[in-house]
Scaffold this motif. Structure first.
Motif, PDB file in Angstrom:
ATOM      1  N   VAL A   1      43.587  43.241  34.835  1.00 54.31           N
ATOM      2  CA  VAL A   1      43.021  43.323  36.419  1.00 54.31           C
ATOM      3  C   VAL A   1      43.761  44.254  37.162  1.00 54.31           C
ATOM      4  O   VAL A   1      45.122  44.073  37.330  1.00 54.31           O
ATOM      5  CB  VAL A   1      43.025  41.810  37.193  1.00 54.31           C
TER       6      VAL A   1
ATOM      7  N   SER B   1      41.953  35.294  43.450  1.00 56.44           N
ATOM      8  CA  SER B   1      40.517  35.756  43.433  1.00 56.44           C
ATOM      9  C   SER B   1      40.168  35.897  42.240  1.00 56.44           C
ATOM     10  O   SER B   1      40.259  37.102  41.403  1.00 56.44           O
ATOM     11  CB  SER B   1      40.186  36.885  44.109  1.00 56.44           C
ATOM     12  N   PRO B   2      39.924  35.014  41.287  1.00 57.54           N
ATOM     13  CA  PRO B   2      39.758  34.892  39.769  1.00 57.54           C
ATOM     14  C   PRO B   2      38.547  35.765  39.419  1.00 57.54           C
ATOM     15  O   PRO B   2      37.403  35.954  40.273  1.00 57.54           O
ATOM     16  CB  PRO B   2      39.684  33.492  39.386  1.00 57.54           C
ATOM     17  N   VAL B   3      38.372  36.250  38.242  1.00 52.42           N
ATOM     18  CA  VAL B   3      37.388  37.078  37.684  1.00 52.42           C
ATOM     19  C   VAL B   3      36.066  36.180  37.384  1.00 52.42           C
ATOM     20  O   VAL B   3      36.402  35.208  36.649  1.00 52.42           O
ATOM     21  CB  VAL B   3      37.653  38.000  36.495  1.00 52.42           C
TER      22      VAL B   3
ATOM     23  N   LYS C   1      46.857  36.623  34.674  1.00 57.32           N
ATOM     24  CA  LYS C   1      46.981  36.718  36.033  1.00 57.32           C
ATOM     25  C   LYS C   1      48.034  37.222  36.574  1.00 57.32           C
ATOM     26  O   LYS C   1      49.334  37.798  35.931  1.00 57.32           O
ATOM     27  CB  LYS C   1      47.103  34.977  36.680  1.00 57.32           C
TER      28      LYS C   1
ATOM     29  N   ALA D   1      34.950  43.493  38.389  1.00 60.59           N
ATOM     30  CA  ALA D   1      35.912  42.352  37.905  1.00 60.59           C
ATOM     31  C   ALA D   1      37.285  43.066  38.288  1.00 60.59           C
ATOM     32  O   ALA D   1      38.300  42.396  38.355  1.00 60.59           O
ATOM     33  CB  ALA D   1      35.880  42.089  36.485  1.00 60.59           C
TER      34      ALA D   1
ATOM     35  N   HIS E   1      46.526  40.708  41.544  1.00 62.10           N
ATOM     36  CA  HIS E   1      45.270  40.988  41.901  1.00 62.10           C
ATOM     37  C   HIS E   1      44.391  40.094  41.965  1.00 62.10           C
ATOM     38  O   HIS E   1      43.433  39.763  42.740  1.00 62.10           O
ATOM     39  CB  HIS E   1      44.683  42.028  41.207  1.00 62.10           C
ATOM     40  N   ASN E   2      44.402  39.087  41.013  1.00 65.56           N
ATOM     41  CA  ASN E   2      43.394  38.086  40.504  1.00 65.56           C
ATOM     42  C   ASN E   2      44.120  36.535  40.762  1.00 65.56           C
ATOM     43  O   ASN E   2      43.333  35.744  40.424  1.00 65.56           O
ATOM     44  CB  ASN E   2      42.985  38.003  39.254  1.00 65.56           C
TER      45      ASN E   2
ATOM     46  N   PRO F   1      34.445  31.119  37.419  1.00 61.61           N
ATOM     47  CA  PRO F   1      35.849  32.042  36.734  1.00 61.61           C
ATOM     48  C   PRO F   1      35.415  32.181  35.301  1.00 61.61           C
ATOM     49  O   PRO F   1      35.494  31.278  34.542  1.00 61.61           O
ATOM     50  CB  PRO F   1      36.829  31.271  37.119  1.00 61.61           C
TER      51      PRO F   1
ATOM     52  N   THR G   1      41.616  43.598  43.126  1.00 60.48           N
ATOM     53  CA  THR G   1      40.938  42.493  43.585  1.00 60.48           C
ATOM     54  C   THR G   1      39.370  42.406  43.102  1.00 60.48           C
ATOM     55  O   THR G   1      38.809  43.177  43.554  1.00 60.48           O
ATOM     56  CB  THR G   1      41.157  42.219  45.091  1.00 60.48           C
ATOM     57  N   PRO G   2      39.187  41.208  42.250  1.00 68.76           N
ATOM     58  CA  PRO G   2      37.830  41.283  41.768  1.00 68.76           C
ATOM     59  C   PRO G   2      36.776  41.280  42.903  1.00 68.76           C
ATOM     60  O   PRO G   2      37.110  40.404  43.954  1.00 68.76           O
ATOM     61  CB  PRO G   2      37.957  39.849  41.036  1.00 68.76           C
TER      62      PRO G   2
END
Length: 421
Positions: free
Chosen positions: A222, A165-167, A158, A177, A161-162, A146, A225-226
């Motif tokens: 973000v 699921s982190p970038v 954060k 991303a 979207h993330n 990440p 979703t990445p």
């Protein structure tokens, strides 16, 4: 703004296929042999300047097929109203010739030379990607980690979207991303310039009026979703810029000089924004419609990783050649063969690598890696074949990317590159 026309179309590989189809269709018009001549100057029709060629004894075409018709390069410059062009042709993983046409600056009647510096806009991204991959080789970064684990001065906010699921670092490189802000407008010379963290944070009009943040672009955040889709993002490369700076604890200009530019002998090139006085005399003036110069000659881009590289055609050719060398026999100066293959292999789709876009059959090392760029008053193209050792760099001080596309196709036809693509 930072030009992303080709990149946006590459979301679904449409641009790559259309580009190749156009070139193949144009082949049927090549029924004449283009005359060649070893030259040191070509009179420009409609120009007072002359084309200056540094060719090392190699032949340089005096005309190419443009839209199915044999025409001189300078006549197409006139048609497009382009002040200056610098072209570097690559053959056998070496610079075959460099040709320079027209004006670096119209008002002062300074001609484009092989030392003239152009902004190459988004071609800054593949150069930055190579620096990131170098840090991966050095064990300092992991593509699947990440990005927030490396970021210190700023964090990707954060949201829904993330959160789960982190970038990842890799997703910054291949535009998956889900980050916002596709491109940047730059800043007039002499006006307040934001820091890269201010760019990432963005600023409202009210905030700018109060002097709280000089950024002229919205915040980078973000929006999807990445890892799920391609969404071209200069904002993502600005995040990568801050990540590299935080990891190496040095400014971005020095980092890129140390990791990429100096090792490759790109002596004229720099990521300095604004550029220093030493190089200022070599800088081309950017032009808009009707040859109107950009205020201050060019815009300043603190978004260096996304749009900040100043370079020459021959210097940028050295960069493309080094990737070709790495792919060919692991003789690249900066990247290993494994890293070069990772960079030039398809990711989210067949047209997207890491920092580069891909054209042609991406099987067994075939096809091209490429990138275009468009800053205010400048447009540029880098195209290189992954296995056959040829390619071209085109730098102009005008916002006319269609001229670049025509020129690329003309050179493909002239040198028979399509046979092995």
């Amino acid at each position: 703004m930072n030009w992303i026309g080709s990149a946006e179309m590459l979301k679904t590989s449409i641009f790559a296929s259309q580009f190749m189809e156009s070139a193949f269709c144009a082949c049927r018009f090549k029924t004449v042999v283009v005359k060649k001549l070893v030259i040191v100057g070509i009179s420009l029709i409609g120009f007072s300047a002359q084309a200056k060629v540094s060719d090392g004894g190699n032949t340089v075409p005096t005309a190419l097929i443009f839209n199915g018709k044999l025409q001189s390069i300078e006549s197409r410059m006139r048609d497009y109203d382009i002040p200056g062009v610098s072209i570097a042709l690559i053959q056998n993983r070496q610079i075959s010739w460099v040709a320079n046409f027209g004006w670096k600056d119209i008002a002062t009647q300074q001609e484009v030379t092989s030392d003239t510096l152009f902004q190459v806009a988004s071609i800054s991204k593949p150069v930055t990607a190579v620096a990131a991959l170098k840090l991966v080789e050095e064990g300092k970064l992991n593509l699947n980690t990440p990005a927030n684990e490396y970021l210190q001065s700023w964090q990707i906010p954060k949201n829904e979207h993330n959160a789960a699921s982190p970038v990842l670092v890799k997703q910054l490189l291949n535009h998956t991303a889900g980050l916002t802000v596709s491109g940047f407008a730059g800043y007039e010379v002499g006006k307040p310039i934001p820091s890269i963290t201010e760019v990432l944070e963005g600023a409202s009009l009210f905030g700018r009026l109060l002097g709280q943040n000089n950024a002229n672009s919205p915040s980078v955040e973000v929006a999807k979703t990445p890892g799920t889709d391609f969404a071209y993002s200069g904002g993502g490369y600005s995040v990568l810029q801050q990540l590299l700076v935080d990891k190496e604890h040095t400014d971005f200009t020095h980092l890129m000089q140390q990791k990429v530019l100096s090792p490759l002998g790109m002596q004229q090139s720099t990521f300095q924004q604004p550029i220093d006085n030493v190089r200022a005399d070599f800088v081309a003036t950017g032009y808009m419609e009707n040859n109107k110069p950009v205020a201050g000659h060019y815009h300043v881009y603190p978004e260096q990783a996304a749009a900040g590289l100043w370079t020459t055609a021959s210097d940028l050719a050295k960069f493309a050649i080094d990737i070709q060398n790495a792919l060919h026999d692991d003789s690249g100066v900066v990247l290993s063969q494994a890293s070069a293959k990772t960079m030039t292999s398809p990711t989210i789709n067949q047209a997207v690598g890491l920092g580069v876009f891909l054209m042609g059959a991406n099987i067994d090392g075939q096809g091209y890696f490429m990138h275009d760029g468009w800053n205010k008053g400048f447009s540029s193209t880098m195209l290189a074949h992954k296995s056959e050792g040829y390619g071209v760099i085109i730098l102009t001080n005008a916002n006319k990317p269609n001229f670049n596309k025509e020129l690329v196709i003309g050179l493909m036809l002239e040198y028979g590159w399509l046979i092995t693509s």
